[in-house]
Structures are given as structure tokens and as C-alpha cells.
Design a protein around this motif. Structure first.
Motif, PDB file in Angstrom:
ATOM      1  N   ASN A   1      69.061  59.984  46.255  1.00 43.27           N
ATOM      2  CA  ASN A   1      68.680  60.657  45.020  1.00 43.27           C
ATOM      3  C   ASN A   1      69.059  59.711  43.877  1.00 43.27           C
ATOM      4  O   ASN A   1      69.628  58.644  44.123  1.00 43.27           O
ATOM      5  N   PRO A   2      68.719  60.020  42.617  1.00 40.26           N
ATOM      6  CA  PRO A   2      68.924  59.036  41.550  1.00 40.26           C
ATOM      7  C   PRO A   2      70.337  58.484  41.425  1.00 40.26           C
ATOM      8  O   PRO A   2      70.522  57.373  40.923  1.00 40.26           O
ATOM      9  N   THR A   3      71.346  59.204  41.865  1.00 33.45           N
ATOM     10  CA  THR A   3      72.715  58.706  41.751  1.00 33.45           C
ATOM     11  C   THR A   3      73.417  58.606  43.106  1.00 33.45           C
ATOM     12  O   THR A   3      74.644  58.491  43.157  1.00 33.45           O
ATOM     13  N   LEU A   4      72.639  58.617  44.174  1.00 31.91           N
ATOM     14  CA  LEU A   4      73.203  58.481  45.527  1.00 31.91           C
ATOM     15  C   LEU A   4      72.319  57.529  46.320  1.00 31.91           C
ATOM     16  O   LEU A   4      71.131  57.776  46.495  1.00 31.91           O
ATOM     17  N   TRP A   5      72.923  56.419  46.786  1.00 25.12           N
ATOM     18  CA  TRP A   5      72.158  55.367  47.466  1.00 25.12           C
ATOM     19  C   TRP A   5      72.894  54.909  48.706  1.00 25.12           C
ATOM     20  O   TRP A   5      74.133  54.832  48.721  1.00 25.12           O
ATOM     21  N   GLU A   6      72.125  54.593  49.757  1.00 26.55           N
ATOM     22  CA  GLU A   6      72.723  54.120  51.008  1.00 26.55           C
ATOM     23  C   GLU A   6      72.906  52.609  50.965  1.00 26.55           C
ATOM     24  O   GLU A   6      72.016  51.866  50.540  1.00 26.55           O
ATOM     25  N   ASN A   7      74.068  52.155  51.467  1.00 20.50           N
ATOM     26  CA  ASN A   7      74.379  50.732  51.452  1.00 20.50           C
ATOM     27  C   ASN A   7      73.445  49.959  52.374  1.00 20.50           C
ATOM     28  O   ASN A   7      73.161  50.380  53.492  1.00 20.50           O
ATOM     29  N   PRO A   8      72.974  48.788  51.913  1.00 22.61           N
ATOM     30  CA  PRO A   8      72.159  47.939  52.796  1.00 22.61           C
ATOM     31  C   PRO A   8      73.045  47.226  53.810  1.00 22.61           C
ATOM     32  O   PRO A   8      74.264  47.112  53.619  1.00 22.61           O
ATOM     33  N   ALA A   9      72.434  46.750  54.880  1.00 21.04           N
ATOM     34  CA  ALA A   9      73.201  46.034  55.915  1.00 21.04           C
ATOM     35  C   ALA A   9      73.754  44.727  55.377  1.00 21.04           C
ATOM     36  O   ALA A   9      74.894  44.356  55.653  1.00 21.04           O
ATOM     37  N   ASN A  10      72.936  44.014  54.590  1.00 20.97           N
ATOM     38  CA  ASN A  10      73.362  42.724  54.038  1.00 20.97           C
ATOM     39  C   ASN A  10      73.056  42.669  52.541  1.00 20.97           C
ATOM     40  O   ASN A  10      72.007  42.158  52.132  1.00 20.97           O
ATOM     41  N   PRO A  11      73.950  43.200  51.720  1.00 26.35           N
ATOM     42  CA  PRO A  11      73.709  43.153  50.271  1.00 26.35           C
ATOM     43  C   PRO A  11      73.725  41.722  49.751  1.00 26.35           C
ATOM     44  O   PRO A  11      74.304  40.831  50.376  1.00 26.35           O
ATOM     45  N   THR A  12      73.059  41.507  48.620  1.00 24.87           N
ATOM     46  CA  THR A  12      73.026  40.169  48.031  1.00 24.87           C
ATOM     47  C   THR A  12      74.399  39.808  47.488  1.00 24.87           C
ATOM     48  O   THR A  12      75.313  40.626  47.435  1.00 24.87           O
ATOM     49  N   ALA A  13      74.509  38.559  47.056  1.00 22.77           N
ATOM     50  CA  ALA A  13      75.803  38.064  46.576  1.00 22.77           C
ATOM     51  C   ALA A  13      76.130  38.526  45.163  1.00 22.77           C
ATOM     52  O   ALA A  13      77.212  38.240  44.653  1.00 22.77           O
ATOM     53  N   ASP A  14      75.203  39.235  44.522  1.00 22.57           N
ATOM     54  CA  ASP A  14      75.443  39.722  43.162  1.00 22.57           C
ATOM     55  C   ASP A  14      76.667  40.645  43.163  1.00 22.57           C
ATOM     56  O   ASP A  14      76.714  41.621  43.922  1.00 22.57           O
ATOM     57  N   PRO A  15      77.686  40.374  42.321  1.00 22.06           N
ATOM     58  CA  PRO A  15      78.890  41.227  42.297  1.00 22.06           C
ATOM     59  C   PRO A  15      78.575  42.691  42.031  1.00 22.06           C
ATOM     60  O   PRO A  15      79.300  43.579  42.498  1.00 22.06           O
ATOM     61  N   ASP A  16      77.488  42.958  41.297  1.00 19.34           N
ATOM     62  CA  ASP A  16      77.138  44.346  41.005  1.00 19.34           C
ATOM     63  C   ASP A  16      76.838  45.131  42.279  1.00 19.34           C
ATOM     64  O   ASP A  16      77.047  46.353  42.325  1.00 19.34           O
ATOM     65  N   CYS A  17      76.359  44.445  43.299  1.00 20.04           N
ATOM     66  CA  CYS A  17      76.047  45.133  44.555  1.00 20.04           C
ATOM     67  C   CYS A  17      77.308  45.689  45.209  1.00 20.04           C
ATOM     68  O   CYS A  17      77.258  46.689  45.936  1.00 20.04           O
ATOM     69  N   TYR A  18      78.434  45.061  44.959  1.00 21.83           N
ATOM     70  CA  TYR A  18      79.702  45.505  45.539  1.00 21.83           C
ATOM     71  C   TYR A  18      80.463  46.430  44.581  1.00 21.83           C
ATOM     72  O   TYR A  18      81.363  47.152  45.000  1.00 21.83           O
ATOM     73  N   ASN A  19      80.093  46.373  43.308  1.00 21.17           N
ATOM     74  CA  ASN A  19      80.733  47.249  42.328  1.00 21.17           C
ATOM     75  C   ASN A  19      80.150  48.657  42.353  1.00 21.17           C
ATOM     76  O   ASN A  19      80.762  49.588  41.833  1.00 21.17           O
ATOM     77  N   TRP A  20      78.946  48.811  42.936  1.00 16.08           N
ATOM     78  CA  TRP A  20      78.337  50.132  42.998  1.00 16.08           C
ATOM     79  C   TRP A  20      79.155  51.060  43.883  1.00 16.08           C
ATOM     80  O   TRP A  20      79.693  50.665  44.912  1.00 16.08           O
ATOM     81  N   SER A  21      79.265  52.327  43.466  1.00 15.88           N
ATOM     82  CA  SER A  21      79.967  53.343  44.262  1.00 15.88           C
ATOM     83  C   SER A  21      79.198  54.656  44.178  1.00 15.88           C
ATOM     84  O   SER A  21      78.695  55.028  43.121  1.00 15.88           O
ATOM     85  N   ASN A  22      79.109  55.359  45.318  1.00 13.89           N
ATOM     86  CA  ASN A  22      78.478  56.677  45.323  1.00 13.89           C
ATOM     87  C   ASN A  22      79.379  57.762  44.739  1.00 13.89           C
ATOM     88  O   ASN A  22      78.949  58.908  44.593  1.00 13.89           O
ATOM     89  N   ASP A  23      80.611  57.404  44.426  1.00 14.55           N
ATOM     90  CA  ASP A  23      81.491  58.318  43.704  1.00 14.55           C
ATOM     91  C   ASP A  23      80.851  58.575  42.332  1.00 14.55           C
ATOM     92  O   ASP A  23      80.633  57.646  41.554  1.00 14.55           O
ATOM     93  N   GLN A  24      80.562  59.841  42.038  1.00  9.12           N
ATOM     94  CA  GLN A  24      79.820  60.183  40.814  1.00  9.12           C
ATOM     95  C   GLN A  24      80.601  59.860  39.544  1.00  9.12           C
ATOM     96  O   GLN A  24      80.025  59.844  38.446  1.00  9.12           O
ATOM     97  N   ASN A  25      81.885  59.598  39.680  1.00 13.72           N
ATOM     98  CA  ASN A  25      82.680  59.190  38.522  1.00 13.72           C
ATOM     99  C   ASN A  25      82.728  57.667  38.369  1.00 13.72           C
ATOM    100  O   ASN A  25      83.241  57.168  37.370  1.00 13.72           O
ATOM    101  N   GLN A  26      82.213  56.952  39.366  1.00 11.57           N
ATOM    102  CA  GLN A  26      82.244  55.492  39.351  1.00 11.57           C
ATOM    103  C   GLN A  26      80.842  54.909  39.171  1.00 11.57           C
ATOM    104  O   GLN A  26      80.600  54.134  38.259  1.00 11.57           O
ATOM    105  N   LEU A  27      79.916  55.295  40.093  1.00  8.49           N
ATOM    106  CA  LEU A  27      78.543  54.787  40.064  1.00  8.49           C
ATOM    107  C   LEU A  27      78.547  53.288  39.796  1.00  8.49           C
ATOM    108  O   LEU A  27      79.225  52.533  40.487  1.00  8.49           O
TER     109      LEU A  27
END
Length: 270
Positions: A183-209
Motif C-alpha cells: 500500500n502507499p506506505t507499506l512496501w516489501e523489501n527486494p532481494a537485492n536492493p541497490t547501493a543507494d543509502p535511501d534503500c536501507y533507510n526505508w522502514s515500514n514502521d509508520q513512524n519512520q518510513l
């Protein structure tokens, strides 16, 4: 002399009306969720509009009852306020001119890179020591929670024209990360995320996102740019009218003084 004074009084009523869109633009900017979190730029436009209102009323009183001192004070102060308005417009145009957005294939929205915005915005907004407070404030707003009720499917979301703050952004991971939509604020982690730091900073915790993401900062700047561009349209119109009113008012004031001197000269010869 009465004609010149009446004209000046009417012009000051027009200047008074010009203060309304200035104040309204400032209140609209200050009421936006992102501007509520950035105290640095919330109230200058409102303050400027209020000053125009007060000075125009002073000019009206001076013209209607022909108080020459008040009229001179009005002309001096209005010149300063017009100059400040023009400086604000030029400054806002310069700092919001760079656009950090870029197209995303298969998406109805654009995403943003922080490097694409002006150095002033980066240094004074998102790179400042105030970012921690701004981030916490954004997390407390309903900017992201509104998306879940607005978009019910992935197709709707990907085709939607959502705000820079949401789309870049603070509410979802960058598209390049390859996360799968739930849903717009809930996303499943990819198997191999890119090296972009933002990909690791994302959180499904609704207070973090993605509030810790660089893309969130870029989205905030994109929002500010969009809002200031809208407000500038009304401010430019107000500035043009104020300049016209001021020029005509100066001419009317000068004519009134000339008529007054001529009347005194005639009385001296009578």
C-alpha cells in the motif's frame, strides 16, 4: 487640491486591497504542512502584507484629511515596502529556480534529487542543524497517512499525481530501490536492493518510513518550490499594482503641493 487628495485617498484604498492577496498568500504558505515545520520562512509574507495594510491606511487618512506629514510618511514607507516585496520576489525566484525533479518510467509522478536544488535551500533547510526537528515534525503530520485512503491499488498510486513530499519522498522508498508495493506506505523489501543509502533507510514502521532518507529532504524542497511558485503569482500581481498606485500617488501628492503653493501665492497678492 481636493481632486488630488481624493485621488490619493482612492489609490490608498487600492493599496489596502493589495495587502489582502499578500496576507492571504502568506497565510496559505504558513498553513501548508511542510511550512508548519520550517519556522524560518513561515511568516515574512504575512508580516509584509500587514505592513502594507497599515501604511496604506495611514496614507488614506493623510489624503482624506490632507495631513501632509502623514502623506510624506506614507510615501516613504510604501517605497520601502515595495522595495522589500521586490527583493522577496527576486530572492524567491532565484532560490526556487533550480528544479531537482526527474522522470520515473511507468509513473505518473516525478521523483527528486537533493543535488538539483539551489545551495541556499539545501544549506538553510535540509542540511541545517534544524533538520532533526523538521523531520520529527513531518512525521507527526498526516502527509503520508492520507495516501492510504486516497489510493486503493498499485495502479492508482503509480498513475497518481501526488505531492513532491509524498512522491519523492518521505512516504515511500525511491523507485530505483525495487521495493514491491503493498500500500502507499507499506512496501516489501527486494532481494537485492541497490547501493543507494535511501534503500536501507526505508522502514515500514509508520513512524519512520523514509523520513531519514535523502529523497525525503529533496521532496520537502520540491514541495517548497511548488508552493512558493504558486504564491509568487499573486505577489507579482500585487507588486505591479502597488508600484502603479505609488507612482500615481507621488504625482498626485506633488500636484497637491503645487496647487497649495499656487493658492497661497494668490492669497498673498489678494
Amino acid at each position: 487640491m481636493a481632486l488630488s487628495n481624493n485621488l490619493t485617498a482612492i489609490l490608498n484604498l487600492i493599496a489596502f486591497l493589495c495587502s489582502v492577496p499578500i496576507i492571504a498568500s502568506g497565510i496559505w504558505l504558513a498553513a501548508q504542512p511542510d511550512n508548519e515545520c520550517i519556522h524560518l520562512i513561515r511568516w515574512p509574507v504575512v508580516l509584509l502584507g500587514l505592513l502594507v495594510l497599515v501604511v496604506s491606511l495611514t496614507g488614506f487618512v493623510g489624503a482624506y484629511w490632507y495631513k501632509e506629514t502623514l502623506l510624506a510618511f506614507y510615501l516613504c514607507c510604501m517605497a520601502i515596502l515595495i522595495a522589500l516585496l521586490l527583493i522577496l520576489l527576486v530572492f524567491a525566484f532565484v532560490v526556487t529556480r533550480p528544479d531537482g525533479s526527474y522522470d520515473v518510467p511507468g509513473r505518473g509522478y516525478r521523483e527528486f534529487r537533493i543535488q538539483g536544488f539551489s545551495p541556499w535551500l539545501r544549506n538553510h533547510i535540509v542540511n541545517s542543524k534544524n533538520w532533526g526537528a523538521i523531520r520529527a515534525c513531518l512525521a507527526e503530520t498526516d502527509v503520508c497517512s492520507r495516501l492510504t485512503s486516497r489510493y486503493l491499488s498499485a495502479d492508482q498510486f503509480f498513475a497518481g499525481h501526488i505531492s513532491p513530499l509524498q512522491q519523492s519522498g518521505c512516504c515511500k522508498p525511491p523507485t530505483a530501490c525495487g521495493y514491491s508495493y503493498v500500500n502507499p506506505t507499506l512496501w516489501e523489501n527486494p532481494a537485492n536492493p541497490t547501493a543507494d543509502p535511501d534503500c536501507y533507510n526505508w522502514s515500514n514502521d509508520q513512524n519512520q518510513l523514509c523520513y531519514n532518507c535523502s529523497s525525503c529532504r529533496a521532496g520537502l524542497l520540491g514541495n517548497l518550490r511548488k508552493e512558493w511558485r504558486k504564491a509568487n503569482t499573486f505577489l507579482i500581481i500585487a507588486a505591479v499594482v502597488l508600484i502603479f498606485v505609488y507612482v500615481v500617488g507621488c504625482c498626485a501628492f506633488k500636484n497637491a503641493q503645487t496647487e497649495d503653493l499656487f493658492a497661497r501665492y494668490k492669497q498673498g497678492w489678494a
